[in-house]
Design a protein around this motif. Sequence first.
Motif, PDB file in Angstrom:
ATOM      1  N   LEU A 140      72.064  48.191  26.725  1.00  0.00           N
ATOM      2  CA  LEU A 140      71.580  48.808  25.495  1.00  0.00           C
ATOM      3  C   LEU A 140      72.003  47.885  24.355  1.00  0.00           C
ATOM      4  O   LEU A 140      73.198  47.687  24.127  1.00  0.00           O
ATOM      5  CB  LEU A 140      72.182  50.198  25.306  1.00  0.00           C
ATOM      6  N   VAL A 141      71.014  47.316  23.670  1.00  0.00           N
ATOM      7  CA  VAL A 141      71.301  46.259  22.693  1.00  0.00           C
ATOM      8  C   VAL A 141      70.885  46.700  21.285  1.00  0.00           C
ATOM      9  O   VAL A 141      69.695  46.884  21.022  1.00  0.00           O
ATOM     10  CB  VAL A 141      70.566  44.957  23.070  1.00  0.00           C
ATOM     11  N   PRO A 142      71.834  46.868  20.371  1.00  0.00           N
ATOM     12  CA  PRO A 142      71.491  47.216  18.989  1.00  0.00           C
ATOM     13  C   PRO A 142      70.761  46.054  18.306  1.00  0.00           C
ATOM     14  O   PRO A 142      71.048  44.884  18.575  1.00  0.00           O
ATOM     15  CB  PRO A 142      72.852  47.465  18.326  1.00  0.00           C
ATOM     16  N   THR A 143      69.816  46.387  17.434  1.00  0.00           N
ATOM     17  CA  THR A 143      69.104  45.384  16.656  1.00  0.00           C
ATOM     18  C   THR A 143      69.288  45.673  15.169  1.00  0.00           C
ATOM     19  O   THR A 143      69.631  46.790  14.783  1.00  0.00           O
ATOM     20  CB  THR A 143      67.609  45.380  17.006  1.00  0.00           C
ATOM     21  N   PRO A 144      69.079  44.690  14.305  1.00  0.00           N
ATOM     22  CA  PRO A 144      69.302  44.885  12.862  1.00  0.00           C
ATOM     23  C   PRO A 144      68.469  46.022  12.290  1.00  0.00           C
ATOM     24  O   PRO A 144      67.326  46.240  12.696  1.00  0.00           O
ATOM     25  CB  PRO A 144      68.889  43.541  12.261  1.00  0.00           C
ATOM     26  N   ILE A 145      69.044  46.740  11.317  1.00  0.00           N
ATOM     27  CA  ILE A 145      68.315  47.816  10.657  1.00  0.00           C
ATOM     28  C   ILE A 145      67.546  47.294   9.444  1.00  0.00           C
ATOM     29  O   ILE A 145      66.789  48.034   8.827  1.00  0.00           O
ATOM     30  CB  ILE A 145      69.261  48.960  10.228  1.00  0.00           C
ATOM     31  N   GLY A 146      67.744  46.046   9.112  1.00  0.00           N
ATOM     32  CA  GLY A 146      67.032  45.441   7.984  1.00  0.00           C
ATOM     33  C   GLY A 146      67.234  43.935   7.970  1.00  0.00           C
ATOM     34  O   GLY A 146      66.349  43.177   8.352  1.00  0.00           O
ATOM     35  N   ASN A 147      68.412  43.524   7.562  1.00  0.00           N
ATOM     36  CA  ASN A 147      68.738  42.105   7.496  1.00  0.00           C
ATOM     37  C   ASN A 147      68.858  41.525   8.908  1.00  0.00           C
ATOM     38  O   ASN A 147      69.696  41.958   9.700  1.00  0.00           O
ATOM     39  CB  ASN A 147      70.058  41.913   6.738  1.00  0.00           C
ATOM     40  N   LEU A 148      68.023  40.551   9.241  1.00  0.00           N
ATOM     41  CA  LEU A 148      67.993  40.003  10.594  1.00  0.00           C
ATOM     42  C   LEU A 148      69.282  39.282  10.984  1.00  0.00           C
ATOM     43  O   LEU A 148      69.503  39.004  12.159  1.00  0.00           O
ATOM     44  CB  LEU A 148      66.802  39.051  10.746  1.00  0.00           C
ATOM     45  N   LYS A 149      70.131  38.986  10.003  1.00  0.00           N
ATOM     46  CA  LYS A 149      71.408  38.333  10.314  1.00  0.00           C
ATOM     47  C   LYS A 149      72.426  39.307  10.900  1.00  0.00           C
ATOM     48  O   LYS A 149      73.457  38.884  11.428  1.00  0.00           O
ATOM     49  CB  LYS A 149      71.981  37.681   9.062  1.00  0.00           C
ATOM     50  N   ASP A 150      72.139  40.604  10.798  1.00  0.00           N
ATOM     51  CA  ASP A 150      73.078  41.618  11.286  1.00  0.00           C
ATOM     52  C   ASP A 150      72.897  41.865  12.776  1.00  0.00           C
ATOM     53  O   ASP A 150      72.619  42.978  13.222  1.00  0.00           O
ATOM     54  CB  ASP A 150      72.915  42.920  10.511  1.00  0.00           C
ATOM     55  N   ASP A 154      63.251  49.818  17.481  1.00  0.00           N
ATOM     56  CA  ASP A 154      62.726  49.109  16.307  1.00  0.00           C
ATOM     57  C   ASP A 154      63.855  48.680  15.376  1.00  0.00           C
ATOM     58  O   ASP A 154      63.764  47.650  14.707  1.00  0.00           O
ATOM     59  CB  ASP A 154      61.742  50.008  15.543  1.00  0.00           C
ATOM     60  N   ALA A 155      64.911  49.470  15.317  1.00  0.00           N
ATOM     61  CA  ALA A 155      66.062  49.147  14.466  1.00  0.00           C
ATOM     62  C   ALA A 155      67.236  50.027  14.860  1.00  0.00           C
ATOM     63  O   ALA A 155      67.065  51.214  15.111  1.00  0.00           O
ATOM     64  CB  ALA A 155      65.724  49.358  12.990  1.00  0.00           C
ATOM     65  N   GLY A 156      68.432  49.430  14.921  1.00  0.00           N
ATOM     66  CA  GLY A 156      69.627  50.213  15.213  1.00  0.00           C
ATOM     67  C   GLY A 156      69.982  50.259  16.682  1.00  0.00           C
ATOM     68  O   GLY A 156      69.528  49.444  17.491  1.00  0.00           O
ATOM     69  N   THR A 157      70.813  51.222  17.040  1.00  0.00           N
ATOM     70  CA  THR A 157      71.336  51.350  18.396  1.00  0.00           C
ATOM     71  C   THR A 157      70.501  52.317  19.223  1.00  0.00           C
ATOM     72  O   THR A 157      70.266  53.446  18.795  1.00  0.00           O
ATOM     73  CB  THR A 157      72.800  51.845  18.355  1.00  0.00           C
ATOM     74  N   PRO A 158      70.054  51.911  20.396  1.00  0.00           N
ATOM     75  CA  PRO A 158      69.283  52.816  21.256  1.00  0.00           C
ATOM     76  C   PRO A 158      70.069  54.102  21.539  1.00  0.00           C
ATOM     77  O   PRO A 158      71.277  54.063  21.759  1.00  0.00           O
ATOM     78  CB  PRO A 158      69.099  52.001  22.544  1.00  0.00           C
ATOM     79  N   GLY A 159      69.357  55.224  21.511  1.00  0.00           N
ATOM     80  CA  GLY A 159      70.009  56.504  21.787  1.00  0.00           C
ATOM     81  C   GLY A 159      70.428  57.261  20.551  1.00  0.00           C
ATOM     82  O   GLY A 159      70.697  58.455  20.615  1.00  0.00           O
ATOM     83  N   ILE A 160      70.491  56.571  19.389  1.00  0.00           N
ATOM     84  CA  ILE A 160      70.835  57.239  18.136  1.00  0.00           C
ATOM     85  C   ILE A 160      69.528  57.567  17.417  1.00  0.00           C
ATOM     86  O   ILE A 160      68.948  56.738  16.729  1.00  0.00           O
ATOM     87  CB  ILE A 160      71.742  56.367  17.240  1.00  0.00           C
ATOM     88  N   SER A 161      69.023  58.791  17.629  1.00  0.00           N
ATOM     89  CA  SER A 161      67.730  59.227  17.112  1.00  0.00           C
ATOM     90  C   SER A 161      66.590  58.335  17.601  1.00  0.00           C
ATOM     91  O   SER A 161      65.569  58.176  16.932  1.00  0.00           O
ATOM     92  CB  SER A 161      67.742  59.282  15.568  1.00  0.00           C
ATOM     93  N   ASP A 162      66.774  57.713  18.743  1.00  0.00           N
ATOM     94  CA  ASP A 162      65.756  56.895  19.392  1.00  0.00           C
ATOM     95  C   ASP A 162      65.890  57.084  20.908  1.00  0.00           C
ATOM     96  O   ASP A 162      66.969  57.450  21.396  1.00  0.00           O
ATOM     97  CB  ASP A 162      65.934  55.410  19.044  1.00  0.00           C
ATOM     98  N   PRO A 163      64.835  56.819  21.675  1.00  0.00           N
ATOM     99  CA  PRO A 163      64.883  57.020  23.128  1.00  0.00           C
ATOM    100  C   PRO A 163      65.949  56.152  23.804  1.00  0.00           C
ATOM    101  O   PRO A 163      66.164  55.004  23.415  1.00  0.00           O
ATOM    102  CB  PRO A 163      63.482  56.604  23.588  1.00  0.00           C
ATOM    103  N   ALA A 164      66.603  56.699  24.796  1.00  0.00           N
ATOM    104  CA  ALA A 164      67.577  55.990  25.636  1.00  0.00           C
ATOM    105  C   ALA A 164      68.196  56.941  26.645  1.00  0.00           C
ATOM    106  O   ALA A 164      68.458  56.560  27.782  1.00  0.00           O
ATOM    107  CB  ALA A 164      68.671  55.314  24.815  1.00  0.00           C
TER     108      ALA A 164
END
Length: 221
Positions: free
Chosen positions: A4-14, A80-90
């Motif tokens: 489970l891989v978190p992705t940036p919520i806005g800034n791609l450097k995060d 699409d943004a953030g950590t899977p499973g936090i208000s997103d499918p997982a």
Amino acid sequence: MLYLVPTPIGNLKDVTLRSLEVLQQVDVILCEDTRTSSKFLNHYQIQKPLSPYHQHNEHKVVAHLTDQMKAGKTFALITDAGTPGISDPAFLLVRACIQEGIKVECLPGTTAFVPALVNSGIPSNRFVFEGFLPIKKGRQTLFKQLATEERTMVFYESPMRLVKTLDEMAGYFGAERYCSVSRELTKMFEENYRGTLQQVADYFRSKSVKGEIVIVVAGAS
């Protein structure tokens, strides 16, 4: 296995170096919207097969995915943004993997409610995350239950319903209850506005609101 891989919520450097490394190594990347995820992955020159995994197909594909993992494939799940499973499918896929004895590993990373909570100025030692409120059924019942919640409360909301939700919270929790609204976190037009529920509702009532919203509300005293 499943990452489970978190992705940036806005800034791609995060994004963490380890997240990029894992995404480079897996066989397939599961994502909510392949078009949205492709922008992020292309930015870091990650070219892996993408497969859709979202709330509309997760029940149908879980068994197929676990079969592939048992056969030796390694998957990464991103949203699409953030950590899977936090208000997103997982959840369904993680549960199925555990039941099938497939290793699951969640990498640490971005989640919108954490910076919103920490910069709110509201106590963060004890809090409850409610995610998105019900749109219709169960909404009033939940507000009544939360009216006496003593822990700090964190919600996600859409720009279209922000003012309505703040007005309802003022009605159930009291207009003088302190809150903080964060939007467009990590992006160019990030905004954090704090005050009573009445003050914050009036502020956003007077302007056009865009972007992802996090509402942090003080618990009952």
